[in-house]
Design an enzyme around this catalytic site. Structure first.
Site, PDB file in Angstrom:
ATOM      1  N   ASP A  88      43.569  30.597  16.214  1.00 26.19           N
ATOM      2  CA  ASP A  88      42.597  29.193  15.833  1.00 26.19           C
ATOM      3  C   ASP A  88      43.842  27.861  15.903  1.00 26.19           C
ATOM      4  O   ASP A  88      43.284  26.784  16.332  1.00 26.19           O
ATOM      5  CB  ASP A  88      41.921  29.197  14.562  1.00 26.19           C
ATOM      6  CG  ASP A  88      40.633  30.282  14.943  1.00 26.19           C
ATOM      7  OD1 ASP A  88      39.917  30.056  15.789  1.00 26.19           O
ATOM      8  OD2 ASP A  88      40.589  31.448  14.233  1.00 26.19           O
ATOM      9  N   HIS A 112      34.963  32.084  17.212  1.00 24.06           N
ATOM     10  CA  HIS A 112      34.903  31.598  15.950  1.00 24.06           C
ATOM     11  C   HIS A 112      34.996  29.849  16.475  1.00 24.06           C
ATOM     12  O   HIS A 112      35.130  29.452  17.096  1.00 24.06           O
ATOM     13  CB  HIS A 112      36.294  31.634  15.118  1.00 24.06           C
ATOM     14  CG  HIS A 112      36.247  31.161  13.805  1.00 24.06           C
ATOM     15  ND1 HIS A 112      35.187  30.956  13.002  1.00 24.06           N
ATOM     16  CD2 HIS A 112      37.248  30.493  13.147  1.00 24.06           C
ATOM     17  CE1 HIS A 112      35.554  30.338  11.882  1.00 24.06           C
ATOM     18  NE2 HIS A 112      36.819  30.031  11.772  1.00 24.06           N
TER      19      HIS A 112
HETATM   20  P1  NDP Z   1      45.659  36.633  17.805  1.00 22.49           P
HETATM   21  O1  NDP Z   1      46.270  36.129  16.455  1.00 22.49           O
HETATM   22  O2  NDP Z   1      45.568  38.210  17.743  1.00 22.49           O
HETATM   23  O3  NDP Z   1      46.141  36.413  19.179  1.00 22.49           O
HETATM   24  C1  NDP Z   1      47.413  36.646  19.691  1.00 22.49           C
HETATM   25  C2  NDP Z   1      47.401  36.194  21.187  1.00 22.49           C
HETATM   26  O4  NDP Z   1      47.368  34.730  21.285  1.00 22.49           O
HETATM   27  C3  NDP Z   1      48.469  36.821  21.835  1.00 22.49           C
HETATM   28  O5  NDP Z   1      48.151  37.269  23.118  1.00 22.49           O
HETATM   29  C4  NDP Z   1      49.614  35.715  21.771  1.00 22.49           C
HETATM   30  O6  NDP Z   1      50.493  35.781  23.080  1.00 22.49           O
HETATM   31  C5  NDP Z   1      48.629  34.392  22.001  1.00 22.49           C
HETATM   32  N1  NDP Z   1      49.195  33.278  21.671  1.00 22.49           N
HETATM   33  C6  NDP Z   1      49.865  33.134  20.339  1.00 22.49           C
HETATM   34  N2  NDP Z   1      50.146  31.640  20.352  1.00 22.49           N
HETATM   35  C7  NDP Z   1      50.091  31.059  21.442  1.00 22.49           C
HETATM   36  C8  NDP Z   1      50.340  30.039  22.090  1.00 22.49           C
HETATM   37  N3  NDP Z   1      50.918  28.995  21.421  1.00 22.49           N
HETATM   38  N4  NDP Z   1      49.914  29.772  23.207  1.00 22.49           N
HETATM   39  C9  NDP Z   1      49.475  30.603  23.974  1.00 22.49           C
HETATM   40  N5  NDP Z   1      49.185  31.923  23.462  1.00 22.49           N
HETATM   41  C10 NDP Z   1      49.288  32.199  22.321  1.00 22.49           C
HETATM   42  O7  NDP Z   1      44.401  36.125  17.629  1.00 22.49           O
HETATM   43  P2  NDP Z   1      42.648  36.892  17.282  1.00 22.49           P
HETATM   44  O8  NDP Z   1      42.441  37.736  18.296  1.00 22.49           O
HETATM   45  O9  NDP Z   1      43.149  37.309  15.677  1.00 22.49           O
HETATM   46  O10 NDP Z   1      41.819  35.645  17.162  1.00 22.49           O
HETATM   47  C11 NDP Z   1      41.325  34.983  18.407  1.00 22.49           C
HETATM   48  C12 NDP Z   1      40.061  34.301  17.953  1.00 22.49           C
HETATM   49  O11 NDP Z   1      39.295  35.201  17.585  1.00 22.49           O
HETATM   50  C13 NDP Z   1      40.138  33.306  16.931  1.00 22.49           C
HETATM   51  O12 NDP Z   1      39.375  32.300  17.155  1.00 22.49           O
HETATM   52  C14 NDP Z   1      39.719  34.056  15.678  1.00 22.49           C
HETATM   53  O13 NDP Z   1      39.105  33.290  14.734  1.00 22.49           O
HETATM   54  C15 NDP Z   1      38.594  35.099  16.088  1.00 22.49           C
HETATM   55  N6  NDP Z   1      38.083  36.409  15.571  1.00 22.49           N
HETATM   56  C16 NDP Z   1      39.289  36.899  15.374  1.00 22.49           C
HETATM   57  C17 NDP Z   1      38.673  38.282  14.673  1.00 22.49           C
HETATM   58  C18 NDP Z   1      39.764  39.135  14.276  1.00 22.49           C
HETATM   59  O14 NDP Z   1      39.436  40.263  13.574  1.00 22.49           O
HETATM   60  N7  NDP Z   1      40.967  39.003  14.413  1.00 22.49           N
HETATM   61  C19 NDP Z   1      37.264  38.738  14.361  1.00 22.49           C
HETATM   62  C20 NDP Z   1      36.474  37.676  14.932  1.00 22.49           C
HETATM   63  C21 NDP Z   1      36.822  36.484  15.558  1.00 22.49           C
HETATM   64  P3  NDP Z   1      51.999  35.494  22.671  1.00 22.49           P
HETATM   65  O15 NDP Z   1      52.597  36.996  22.895  1.00 22.49           O
HETATM   66  O16 NDP Z   1      52.292  34.878  23.804  1.00 22.49           O
HETATM   67  O17 NDP Z   1      52.162  35.040  21.365  1.00 22.49           O
END
Ligand code: NDP
Ligand code: MG
Length: 354
Positions: A88, A112
């Site tokens: 987020d 979210h």
């Molecule tokens: P994550 O933290 O797991 O996401 C990580 C991913 O995002 C990686 O592929 C990473 O790639 C990439 N990323 C991180 N920083 C950057 C950046 N600056 N630019 C581009 N890519 C980037 O996220 P979640 O899956 O936890 O959350 C995603 C969404 O889902 C959010 O909105 C969250 O609120 C929602 N959500 C999450 C839940 C959960 O259980 N986790 C449950 C329900 C909703 P890299 O290797 O490049 O860093």
């Protein structure tokens, strides 16, 4: 479709896959949610491109799973639906990078509501803005799908430019397996505000402070840290499991009459009028955007308060005591091994209940 308690729940039969089957979905991010959505969509026959920044540590995993990978911008330019599944706090920056690729009639899809609800992402008026939010970590969204099971989820439409936003979101929910279990309709506002309030006041914030306050009260009165740990932290799980299974009633039925009488008469001395007023204050800061502004500023400043509080929490005596006790007792060894299977049971139960 069922109407119960004012909520609408959608299942597979309510979702029509034709609303998504000819679309291309860009899944931005390949973390917890991203890897699950991308693979489930692809296995459901939807065209998927994973959007990752150059040098992304997730690239190898996405390619190993047989998916096409491009930069977020290139992926968005190919896509009809852009599913924003990076953390987020980085979504506004990633959105700025891809916004020029959004065409009239495209969809911005979220899991979210934080950034849209608090105006950190302001989508153009001619795109659909929707949410399918699985109520579970991504690895379960994927595993359930593979096991022909579902993961309950939330659906919301923030903006319906095409007139098709809700049908498309339902089809997306079906493609990732959520309508197998049931999808509850809500709004971006409700999802965001209840989520923040719950984690602050009750789940993450409330429960840790309650445990620490109880622990400190016993230890300060001269009782052993081990006893205080068992009473205030370890037994929490047993009590919560009972409530999860059968509500407060099952918990009260399962504890002794003494525990029941003591709890019923003393509980409201702890969560008293002042605590309830504090809860209202916490809710107000969520509703009026004060908390969101604080968290955004905190991130811009490099998270000084976050890091400081995190370290303090890690250094609390209860963490040391817990680590020692969990090593000494057999249940600790089980914990790691059964974590996965109890996650599984939990989801199965939630599914069965729907
Ligand atoms: P994550 O933290 O797991 O996401 C990580 C991913 O995002 C990686 O592929 C990473 O790639 C990439 N990323 C991180 N920083 C950057 C950046 N600056 N630019 C581009 N890519 C980037 O996220 P979640 O899956 O936890 O959350 C995603 C969404 O889902 C959010 O909105 C969250 O609120 C929602 N959500 C999450 C839940 C959960 O259980 N986790 C449950 C329900 C909703 P890299 O290797 O490049 O860093
Ligand atoms: Mg569309």
């Amino acid at each position: 479709m069922t109407d119960e308690f004012d909520t609408t729940v959608y299942y597979d039969d309510d979702a029509d896959s034709t609303h998504i089957e000819d679309e291309t979905v860009a899944v931005l991010g390949y973390g917890s949610q991203g890897h699950a959505h991308a693979q489930n969509l692809a296995d459901s026959g939807v065209d998927v491109i994973v959007g990752l920044r150059d040098g992304s540590s997730s690239r190898e995993a996405a390619e190993a799973d047989g998916l096409d990978v491009a930069t977020p911008k290139a992926a968005a330019s190919e896509a009809d639906i852009v599913s924003v599944l990076v953390p987020d706090t980085v979504q506004p920056a990633v959105y700025d990078d891809i916004r020029s690729e959004l065409e009239a009639g495209d969809t911005l899809q979220f899991a979210h509501g934080f950034n849209v609800h608090y105006g950190q992402i302001e989508p153009p008026e001619d795109v659909d803005v929707t949410m399918i939010a699985p109520k579970s970590p991504g690895h379960l969204v994927r595993r359930n799908y593979e096991n022909s099971e579902g993961t309950p989820g939330l659906l919301a439409v923030y903006q319906d430019a095409t007139g098709d936003a809700k049908q498309e979101a339902l089809a997306y929910g079906k493609a990732i397996g959520c309508t197998r279990a049931g999808v509850v309709e809500t709004t971006f506002r409700e999802e965001t505000e209840t989520d923040l309030f719950g984690e602050q006041a009750v789940l993450c914030g409330g429960v840790t402070e309650l445990i620490k306050a109880g622990y400190e009260t016993l230890v300060d009165a001269g009782y052993s840290p081990e006893m205080a740990y068992f009473e205030c932290l370890n037994e929490m799980k047993l009590i919560v499991d009972l409530m999860y299974e059968g509500g407060m009633g099952e918990m009260w039925d399962s504890v002794s009459d003494t525990a029941e009488y003591g709890g019923l008469t003393r509980g409201e001395m702890i969560v008293d009028e002042t605590a309830r007023e504090n809860m209202e204050e916490v809710l107000e800061a969520v509703q009026n955007g004060e908390f969101a502004r604080e968290w955004i500023t905190e991130n811009q400043a490099g998270r000084p308060s976050y890091h400081q509080r995190r370290t303090a929490e890690k250094n609390h005596e209860i963490e040391d005591v817990g680590e020692r006790l969990r090593e000494l007792f057999a249940w600790a060894d089980d914990a790691d091994q059964t974590e996965e299977s109890s996650d599984q049971q939990t989801t199965e139960k939630a599914t069965a209940d729907d």
